[in-house]
Design a protein around this motif. Structure first.
Motif, PDB file in Angstrom:
ATOM      1  N   ARG A  99      11.361   0.973 -10.608  1.00 13.61           N
ATOM      2  CA  ARG A  99      10.209   1.319  -9.772  1.00 13.61           C
ATOM      3  C   ARG A  99       8.932   0.866 -10.462  1.00 13.61           C
ATOM      4  N   ARG A 100       8.011   0.353  -9.690  1.00 17.98           N
ATOM      5  CA  ARG A 100       6.752  -0.135 -10.248  1.00 17.98           C
ATOM      6  C   ARG A 100       5.644   0.900 -10.199  1.00 17.98           C
ATOM      7  N   SER A 101       5.928   2.063  -9.665  1.00 18.91           N
ATOM      8  CA  SER A 101       4.899   3.091  -9.593  1.00 18.91           C
ATOM      9  C   SER A 101       5.395   4.375 -10.260  1.00 18.91           C
ATOM     10  N   HIS A 102       4.448   5.182 -10.683  1.00 19.51           N
ATOM     11  CA  HIS A 102       4.773   6.453 -11.321  1.00 19.51           C
ATOM     12  C   HIS A 102       3.676   7.446 -10.968  1.00 19.51           C
ATOM     13  N   ILE A 103       4.067   8.596 -10.461  1.00 21.48           N
ATOM     14  CA  ILE A 103       3.109   9.631 -10.086  1.00 21.48           C
ATOM     15  C   ILE A 103       3.431  10.893 -10.865  1.00 21.48           C
ATOM     16  N   VAL A 104       2.420  11.439 -11.509  1.00 19.81           N
ATOM     17  CA  VAL A 104       2.545  12.711 -12.214  1.00 19.81           C
ATOM     18  C   VAL A 104       1.547  13.671 -11.580  1.00 19.81           C
ATOM     19  N   ASN A 105       2.033  14.780 -11.052  1.00 24.67           N
ATOM     20  CA  ASN A 105       1.178  15.793 -10.437  1.00 24.67           C
ATOM     21  C   ASN A 105       1.497  17.120 -11.105  1.00 24.67           C
ATOM     22  N   THR A 106       0.584  17.591 -11.944  1.00 22.41           N
ATOM     23  CA  THR A 106       0.804  18.848 -12.660  1.00 22.41           C
ATOM     24  C   THR A 106       0.155  20.028 -11.941  1.00 22.41           C
ATOM     25  N   GLY A 107      -0.524  19.754 -10.827  1.00 28.21           N
ATOM     26  CA  GLY A 107      -1.287  20.795 -10.153  1.00 28.21           C
ATOM     27  C   GLY A 107      -2.726  20.808 -10.634  1.00 28.21           C
ATOM     28  N   ARG A 108      -2.920  20.571 -11.899  1.00 27.18           N
ATOM     29  CA  ARG A 108      -4.267  20.519 -12.487  1.00 27.18           C
ATOM     30  C   ARG A 108      -4.804  19.095 -12.498  1.00 27.18           C
ATOM     31  N   VAL A 109      -3.925  18.119 -12.651  1.00 33.13           N
ATOM     32  CA  VAL A 109      -4.324  16.714 -12.677  1.00 33.13           C
ATOM     33  C   VAL A 109      -3.249  15.885 -11.974  1.00 33.13           C
ATOM     34  N   VAL A 110      -3.702  14.862 -11.256  1.00 34.58           N
ATOM     35  CA  VAL A 110      -2.805  13.913 -10.609  1.00 34.58           C
ATOM     36  C   VAL A 110      -3.101  12.545 -11.207  1.00 34.58           C
ATOM     37  N   VAL A 111      -2.054  11.875 -11.702  1.00 34.59           N
ATOM     38  CA  VAL A 111      -2.199  10.535 -12.261  1.00 34.59           C
ATOM     39  C   VAL A 111      -1.192   9.636 -11.561  1.00 34.59           C
ATOM     40  N   GLU A 112      -1.676   8.549 -10.997  1.00 33.91           N
ATOM     41  CA  GLU A 112      -0.830   7.575 -10.320  1.00 33.91           C
ATOM     42  C   GLU A 112      -1.030   6.227 -10.997  1.00 33.91           C
ATOM     43  N   LYS A 113       0.075   5.581 -11.357  1.00 38.67           N
ATOM     44  CA  LYS A 113       0.025   4.269 -11.995  1.00 38.67           C
ATOM     45  C   LYS A 113       0.960   3.345 -11.228  1.00 38.67           C
ATOM     46  N   TRP A 114       0.534   2.087 -11.028  1.00 35.02           N
ATOM     47  CA  TRP A 114       1.379   1.118 -10.360  1.00 35.02           C
ATOM     48  C   TRP A 114       0.952  -0.280 -10.771  1.00 35.02           C
ATOM     49  N   GLY A 115       1.699  -1.267 -10.315  1.00 36.90           N
ATOM     50  CA  GLY A 115       1.345  -2.654 -10.592  1.00 36.90           C
ATOM     51  C   GLY A 115       2.523  -3.437 -11.129  1.00 36.90           C
ATOM     52  N   HIS A 116       2.206  -4.601 -11.611  1.00 34.96           N
ATOM     53  CA  HIS A 116       3.199  -5.475 -12.229  1.00 34.96           C
ATOM     54  C   HIS A 116       2.536  -6.173 -13.404  1.00 34.96           C
ATOM     55  N   MET A 117       3.287  -6.984 -14.113  1.00 33.64           N
ATOM     56  CA  MET A 117       2.787  -7.600 -15.330  1.00 33.64           C
ATOM     57  C   MET A 117       1.435  -8.279 -15.090  1.00 33.64           C
ATOM     58  N   ARG A 118       0.458  -7.943 -15.926  1.00 29.23           N
ATOM     59  CA  ARG A 118      -0.894  -8.483 -15.920  1.00 29.23           C
ATOM     60  C   ARG A 118      -1.715  -8.055 -14.705  1.00 29.23           C
ATOM     61  N   SER A 119      -1.247  -7.053 -13.974  1.00 24.87           N
ATOM     62  CA  SER A 119      -2.015  -6.493 -12.859  1.00 24.87           C
ATOM     63  C   SER A 119      -1.670  -5.015 -12.739  1.00 24.87           C
ATOM     64  N   GLN A 120      -2.256  -4.215 -13.615  1.00 22.20           N
ATOM     65  CA  GLN A 120      -1.974  -2.781 -13.662  1.00 22.20           C
ATOM     66  C   GLN A 120      -3.113  -2.016 -12.985  1.00 22.20           C
TER      67      GLN A 120
END
Length: 140
Positions: A99-120
């Protein structure tokens, strides 16, 4: 004295050690911001191989961050006091291979990361700090 106040004073007096403010912190007046229709401003900072956008309330609090570049920026610096929550959330929601995406939701903070090599790309926000009428999908 409040940690945020101390950091703000140090940033103003000594100059900031990083190019941007961390999530939830008060922004020192370093550069002109672009004011959006929702009453918040967006400050864009280029640092190394990344561009970081700070989404700032009228009161000067960073409620969201977005970035893009060759690599992800140092999330420890970007997230500030939310970094520990994020690290714990990462351990509880490991990445799925392929998977090229990752979502972390702790309730206090939401962080979403996605992309591919050299385009993050990614974004981070505290749902409790979003100004009234502002949706999370406006942080981009």
């Amino acid at each position: 004295m409040n940690y945020r106040v101390v950091r703000l004073v140090l940033c103003v007096l000594l100059g900031s050690s990083s190019a941007w403010a961390a999530l939830g912190e008060v922004v020192a007046l370093r550069q002109q911001a672009r004011v959006q229709d929702g009453g918040f401003s967006v400050r864009t900072t280029e640092s190394g191989s990344s561009t970081v956008r700070e989404y700032v309330t009228a009161g000067g609090i960073v409620f969201g961050l977005a970035w893009n570049g060759l690599t992800h920026p140092d999330l420890g610096k970007l997230l500030g006091g939310y970094a520990t929550d994020y690290q714990m959330g990462v351990r509880q929601s490991p990445r799925v291979f392929g998977r090229r995406s990752h979502i972390v939701n702790t309730g206090r903070v939401v962080v979403e990361k996605w992309g591919h090599m050299r385009s993050q790309k990614g974004r981070a926000y505290d749902p409790a700090l979003l100004p009234q009428g502002v949706r999370a999908d406006e942080i981009k």
